[in-house]
Scaffold this active site. Structure first.
Site, PDB file in Angstrom:
ATOM      1  CD  GLU A   1      -2.491   1.146   2.780  1.00 31.06           C
ATOM      2  OE1 GLU A   1      -2.840   0.064   3.280  1.00 31.06           O
ATOM      3  OE2 GLU A   1      -2.672   2.240   3.329  1.00 31.06           O
TER       4      GLU A   1
ATOM      5  NE  ARG B   1      -0.068   8.012   5.848  1.00 33.32           N
ATOM      6  CZ  ARG B   1       0.178   7.303   6.923  1.00 33.32           C
ATOM      7  NH1 ARG B   1       1.155   7.650   7.722  1.00 33.32           N
ATOM      8  NH2 ARG B   1      -0.530   6.241   7.186  1.00 33.32           N
TER       9      ARG B   1
ATOM     10  CE  LYS C   1      -5.972   1.572   7.065  1.00 32.73           C
ATOM     11  NZ  LYS C   1      -4.721   1.555   6.318  1.00 32.73           N
TER      12      LYS C   1
END
Ligand code: ELE
Length: 214
Positions: free
Chosen positions: A46, A50, A134
């Site tokens: 993943e 960011r 998640k």
């Protein structure tokens, strides 16, 4: 289409016990990092949005590391979702869920792993047709004990917990029947990335890939 996307997501997430959560500060690290992880047994990763170059990193890895299965993380808006899909992300992960994200996911072919923590959030996602979720931030939200408690009233829902997970507590999560895989950044430590120590990353991945699931 939702069923097909869920099957695809399950196939990706059940392929390895740990999904590395990556923060790529230097675009030049993207290819050697994901190659090392795949070589160690963790092809699915993943890449979080960011950092400014995250979408370029996704594009680059999709093009140059065919053995990798590239997900996009920290997806917060519909625009993020669409950008990650265009960049070639094969699955998309968000820490929580908004209507905007659900709408973007419905419009897209790319499987979506939405975040949910509380029973109400989990039930809302279930109503939307999402039964693989998640669970973030896992440790801070109540850890494996919390997740275990969700299994009784909500047995059809399975989770990928992330946040505060390390080799120390990984087994607590992986032993639960409602955990598909765990996510974590420990397999790609900042210090090893800064040093370009891909051998160390490969070793960490190899250890993580050996973690047993229930
Ligand atoms: O923002 C997101 O979409 C995320 O993916 C959150 C990450 O999964 C965790 O921040 C990883 O947690 P650590 O392993 O404790 O570093």
């Amino acid at each position: 289409m939702k069923k097909r996307k869920t099957e695809k997501l399950l196939e990706i997430l059940s392929g390895q016990p740990v999904i590395p959560v990556l923060r790529i500060d230097r675009i030049a690290d993207a290819v050697p990092l994901t190659r090392a992880l795949a070589k160690g047994g963790l092809p699915a990763v993943e890449i979080t949005l960011r950092t400014p170059d995250a979408l370029d990193a996704i594009r680059l890895v999709v093009d140059e590391v065919p053995e990798a299965i590239v997900g996009a993380g920290t997806i917060l808006t519909g625009k993020d979702f669409a950008g990650a899909a265009v960049a070639g992300a094969q699955f998309i992960v968000s820490p929580g869920t908004t209507q905007e994200l659900l709408d973007a996911a419905t419009r897209s072919e790319v499987p979506f792993l939405p975040g949910a923590v509380t029973p109400s959030e989990v039930m809302a996602m279930r109503d939307e047709g999402y039964e693989i979720l998640k669970f973030f931030p896992a440790e801070q939200a109540g850890g494996a004990a919390f997740l275990k408690s969700l299994a009784s009233p909500l047995p059809s829902v399975r989770f990928c917990p992330t946040g505060g997970i390390s080799p120390k507590n990984a087994a607590d999560y992986l032993s639960l029947p409602n955990v598909v895989c765990i996510g974590g950044s420990w397999v790609a430590p900042d210090a090893e990335l800064a040093a370009g120590n891909w051998q160390a990353v490969e070793e960490l991945a190899r250890e993580a890939a050996k973690l047993a699931r229930r």
